[in-house]
Enzyme design. Structure first.
Site, mmCIF file in Angstrom:
data_model
loop_
_atom_site.group_PDB
_atom_site.id
_atom_site.type_symbol
_atom_site.label_atom_id
_atom_site.label_comp_id
_atom_site.label_asym_id
_atom_site.label_seq_id
_atom_site.Cartn_x
_atom_site.Cartn_y
_atom_site.Cartn_z
ATOM 1 N N GLU A 60 0.804 -1.225 0.000
ATOM 2 C CA GLU A 60 0.000 0.000 0.000
ATOM 3 C C GLU A 60 0.835 1.272 0.000
ATOM 4 O O GLU A 60 0.546 2.222 -0.733
ATOM 5 C CB GLU A 60 -0.971 0.019 1.185
ATOM 6 C CG GLU A 60 -2.175 -0.903 1.034
ATOM 7 C CD GLU A 60 -1.900 -2.325 1.479
ATOM 8 O OE1 GLU A 60 -0.772 -2.602 1.933
ATOM 9 O OE2 GLU A 60 -2.810 -3.178 1.355
ATOM 10 N N HIS A 129 -9.330 -4.935 10.811
ATOM 11 C CA HIS A 129 -9.959 -4.774 9.501
ATOM 12 C C HIS A 129 -11.267 -3.986 9.569
ATOM 13 O O HIS A 129 -12.061 -4.040 8.632
ATOM 14 C CB HIS A 129 -10.258 -6.145 8.871
ATOM 15 C CG HIS A 129 -9.052 -6.880 8.395
ATOM 16 N ND1 HIS A 129 -8.007 -7.206 9.225
ATOM 17 C CD2 HIS A 129 -8.706 -7.339 7.168
ATOM 18 C CE1 HIS A 129 -7.079 -7.851 8.530
ATOM 19 N NE2 HIS A 129 -7.479 -7.944 7.281
#
Lengths: 328, 364
Positions: A60, A129
Site C-alpha cells: 500500500e 480490519h
C-alpha cells in the site's frame, strides 16, 4: 428508474470517468484480473485493458505513494484500498505526501488523486480490519473525504471526486455493496460538501453519514409508528462539510442526535456537535447526544459486534431519551 | 542477470570518465560552469549556515557541503523530459536546476518571497516548472513519489525518466523497498540514486545497514541493475548517470545507483555531535584528498582551462550572490496571517473554478 447495487453504481462511475478522461487509471490489489476483491471493478479490465486497470502487489505505501507522484504530473489515479484499515501502512503517503505537498510548495503542486475502498465495521473480521478513519482524514487540512450511504450518492460523489483537483478519499461500506437503490441512467454529479436531508421530520434531527444513515432511517420509521417524527440529515461529505443544512434542520427541530460509526473520542460527530452548539446554541432544547461505536477495538464476536456498532435499537433508545428529557 | 560490480575510484576511473563522450564533448565554458555550480552551492550553504547561527533561519538546516559533485554531475546530464525529486538535503538540487538564491534563502528565513512562500522551509524546496518535485522531509517518503513521476512519464508516453535521490539512511525504510519492487515489476524508468555520505544522522553505515559490497547491491534482489561508485569527481558522476539515464529510457527499466560521498557538517546543523561519531581526521582526510570542488578545480587547472584568477572571480561572485540573497531574505516580509490558509486546497485557491460546496476550513 432502474435499481442497481451500490457496487454497480461505483463501477459505473469508474467506467464513465475512465472513458471520459485518459489520465484516469484504476489501481489496487486484485482490481484487474481478479475482478475486484468485492467485484466493484468487475469487467473493467476486460473493457479497458491492463494499461488502465492495474493489479498492484500488496504494497500500500508503495503503490499509493506512486499514485500520488503520478498525480503530481497530471494523472488522475483512482486507488482502491481493499480495506481503508490498510491505509495505516501507507499513512505517511496519504497524509504527509498527498495532503502536505501543495502547502509546502506554496501552492505550486496539486494532487488530484482518489483513494477509495470500504471503511466499516460489522463484518465479523476483527479490530484490524474494521476501521473507520474518516475522522483521521477530515482532521488533515488538504484532504477531502466523503462517505456515501447509498448507491445514488456513491456514484455521484465518486465522479465528482475523480474530477476534483485535490486529494479526495472515498469511504465505502462492504455491507452496502450488495444493496440496491434507484440510480438514473443519465449522467449526474453530486458536488462534494453538500448534505442531503434523507427524511424530513419535525421532532428531532439525526445527523449521520455512511451506513449509519441507513440505520437511522430504519429507526426513524419505527419511531414514526409511535408518532415521533425524526428528520435524518446525511452529511455525505465530511470535508468539505455542509454544516448549513445541519443547522437549518436543528433550528427547525431543536433536538439533535448524532449517529456515527466512529468511536466517540474525537469522532466526526465531535466536530459536528461543537459546531451546532457554537452556531445554533439558542435553538437547542436539549443537550446534543450521540450514538457511536462502543469505545473499544472492534470486537470479533458477531452478536457483540452488532451491539458495539450504532444499531436501530440504540438509535431508537437515544431518540426517546432526548424526547423524554425535553418533555420532563 | 547482469549487474555492475562496485567500482573503486582511481585516477584511471576519472580518466576513463573524462574520455567518455558526455564529458569529452563539453566546451571549456561548460566545464567551468560545472565548477562554478559547485562553488555557488557551497557558498550559498555556508552563507545559510551563518544566517542559521545568527538566528535568522530556524528549524533544520541539512547542509550538502562535501557532496556537491553528486547533484551537480547527475543533474547536469538530464534532458528536458527528465524529472527529479529528493529528500530534505535539497538546496543543491534547487540551485542547480535554476532556482534562484534569493527565493531559496528567503524560504529558509520563512519569508513570503521564499520559493514556497515561507511554508516549506529548508527541507521543502520545489520547482515543478523546472522538473524539480522537492524537497521531502520524511526519510524515504519521496521514493514512491519518484517512482510515480516515472510511471506517469511512461503512461503518458513521454521519452523521459525520473531520478529519485535518497540518503543511505533511507535504504532501510520499507517504502523504499516497495518502490524498488514495483519499479522492477512494471519496468518503470526511475533511477534511484543513493547519496551515501556514510552516516544515517549519527549512525554510521556499518552500524545501520547490513549489506555485501554495496548498498546498491540490494537491487539484485529485485532483478534490477545497479552500480556503486566513488562520486567525488563530477566527471565520474556525469558519466555514470548519463549511461544509466540512457539505459533507463531506452529499455524502460529502473536502476539503483550508489554515489559514495561525504558530508563535512552534521546531519543537520542541530546535530551537535557531528564530530563525536567520527574523528576530525576522517573529515580532514576527505577534505584534503576528495573535496569535489578542489578535485575538479585541479582537473580543470591540469586541463589548462582555468587559472587561480578565474577561480577567485567565481568565488567572489558566488559569495556576493549569497550575501545579496541573505540581504534580500532579511529585508523581505514575513507571510501574512491570512496566507496561512492559502495553498491548502487547490479549490480554495481557485474559487472561480470551485465545484464543491460547504466549508473547507474550520475555525476554533
Amino acid at each position: 428508474m432502474p435499481e442497481i447495487t451500490y457496487r454497480e453504481a461505483i463501477k459505473q462511475a469508474l467506467s464513465e470517468e475512465l472513458e471520459r478522461d485518459e489520465q484516469v487509471v484504476v489501481m489496487g490489489e486484485e482490481v484487474a484480473q481478479y475482478n475486484g476483491a468485492y467485484k466493484v471493478t468487475e469487467g473493467l479490465f476486460d473493457k479497458f485493458g491492463g494499461k488502465r486497470i492495474i493489479d498492484t502487489p500488496i504494497s500500500e505505501a508503495g503503490f499509493i505513494g506512486m499514485g500520488i507522484g503520478a498525480s503530481m504530473l497530471g494523472m488522475r489515479p483512482v486507488m482502491e484500498l481493499m480495506f481503508w484499515s490498510f491505509s495505516y501502512v501507507a499513512f505517511d503517503q496519504i497524509v504527509n505526501n498527498a495532503a502536505m505537498v501543495r502547502y509546502m510548495s506554496g501552492g505550486l503542486i496539486n494532487v488530484p488523486i482518489v483513494i477509495r475502498g470500504p471503511a466499516n465495521g460489522g463484518t465479523n473480521v476483527g479490530a484490524t480490519h474494521s476501521h473507520t478513519p474518516e475522522n483521521f482524514i477530515a482532521y488533515t487540512p488538504g484532504l477531502k473525504v466523503v462517505c456515501p450511504s447509498n448507491a445514488y450518492d456513491a456514484k455521484g460523489l465518486l465522479k465528482s471526486a475523480i474530477r476534483d483537483n485535490d486529494p479526495v478519499y472515498v469511504m465505502e461500506n462492504t455491507l452496502l455493496y450488495g444493496q440496491k437503490w434507484e440510480v438514473p441512467e443519465e449522467e449526474y454529479l453530486i458536488p462534494l460538501g453538500k448534505a442531503d436531508v434523507k427524511r424530513e421530520g419535525s421532532d428531532l434531527t439525526i445527523v449521520s453519514h455512511g451506513r449509519s444513515v441507513i440505520t437511522s432511517l430504519e429507526a426513524a420509521e419505527n419511531l414514526a409508528k409511535d408518532g415521533i417524527d425524526v428528520e435524518v440529515v446525511d452529511l455525505r461529505s465530511i470535508r468539505p462539510l455542509d454544516i448549513d443544512t445541519v443547522l437549518e434542520s436543528v433550528r427547525k427541530t431543536n433536538r439533535v442526535l448524532l449517529v456515527d460509526e466512529n468511536k466517540p473520542f474525537c469522532a466526526t460527530s465531535s466536530q459536528i456537535s461543537h459546531m451546532i452548539q457554537l452556531e445554533a446554541f439558542d435553538y437547542l432544547d436539549a443537550p446534543i447526544q450521540r450514538v457511536t461505536s462502543i469505545d473499544a477495538p472492534a470486537i470479533y464476536s458477531d452478536p457483540l459486534e452488532k451491539e458495539q456498532l450504532p444499531n436501530v435499537a440504540r438509535v431508537e433508545k437515544a431518540v426517546r431519551s432526548i424526547l423524554d428529557q425535553v418533555s420532563a | 542477470m547482469a549487474t555492475k560490480k562496485t567500482t573503486r575510484s582511481s585516477s584511471g576511473l576519472v580518466e576513463k570518465a573524462a574520455k567518455a563522450k558526455i564529458n569529452s564533448s563539453l566546451s571549456n565554458e561548460e566545464k567551468i560552469k560545472l565548477l562554478e555550480d559547485m562553488i555557488r552551492v557551497r557558498r550559498f550553504e555556508e552563507r545559510s549556515l551563518r544566517s542559521y547561527q545568527q538566528g535568522k533561519i530556524g528549524g533544520f538546516l541539512h547542509l550538502y557541503i562535501g557532496q556537491e559533485s553528486v547533484a551537480t554531475g547527475s543533474l547536469s546530464v538530464l534532458g528536458e523530459n527528465d524529472h527529479f525529486i529528493t529528500a530534505y538535503r535539497d538546496h543543491a538540487h534547487a540551485l542547480l536546476c535554476g532556482m534562484g538564491m534569493n527565493e531559496c534563502m528567503a524560504e529558509m528565513y520563512g519569508k513570503a518571497t521564499g520559493c514556497s512562500r515561507g511554508k516549506g522551509g529548508s527541507m521543502h524546496f520545489f520547482a515543478p516548472d523546472k522538473n524539480y518535485w522537492g524537497g521531502h522531509g520524511i526519510v524515504a517518503g519521496q521514493t514512491p513519489l519518484g517512482l510515480g513521476l516515472a510511471y506517469a512519464l511512461k503512461y503518458q508516453e513521454i521519452d523521459g525518466c525520473a531520478i529519485c535521490y535518497l540518503g543511505d539512511g533511507a535504504v532501510n525504510q520499507g517504502v523504499f523497498h516497495e518502490s524498488l519492487n514495483i519499479a522492477a515489476l512494471w519496468d518503470i524508468p526511475v533511477i534511484f540514486i543513493i547519496e551515501n555520505n556514510g552516516y544515517s544522522m549519527g549512525t554510521s553505515e556499518a552500524r545501520s545497514s547490513k549489506f555485501e559490497d554495496s548498498l546498491a547491491k540490494r537491487a539484485e534482489g529485485y532483478d534490477m541493475k545497479w552500480e556503486s561508485v566513488e562520486a567525488h569527481h563530477v566527471y565520474v558522476v556525469r558519466e555514470v548517470t548519463d549511461r544509466w539515464v540512457r539505459y533507463a529510457k531506452e529499455n524502460s527499466k529502473p536502476v539503483l545507483l550508489e554515489m559514495k560521498t561525504y558530508r563535512y557538517r552534521g546531519h543537520s546543523v542541530a546535530d551537535a555531535n557531528s564530530e563525536k561519531y567520527r574523528t576530525k581526521e576522517e573529515i580532514q582526510r576527505y577534505q584534503e584528498t576528495m573535496d569535489p570542488i578542489n578535485v575538479f578545480r585541479k582537473t580543470l587547472t591540469d586541463e589548462g582551462i582555468i587559472d587561480d584568477e578565474k577561480v577567485k572571480e567565481i568565488e567572489k561572485n558566488a559569495k556576493e550572490e549569497a550575501n545579496a540573497a541573505a540581504k534580500f531574505a532579511d529585508e523581505s516580509d514575513f507571510p501574512t496571517v491570512e496566507s496561512i490558509t492559502e495553498d491548502v486546497y487547490w479549490e480554495a485557491d481557485n474559487p472561480d473554478e470551485r465545484k464543491s460546496e460547504g466549508r473547507l476550513f474550520f475555525h476554533s
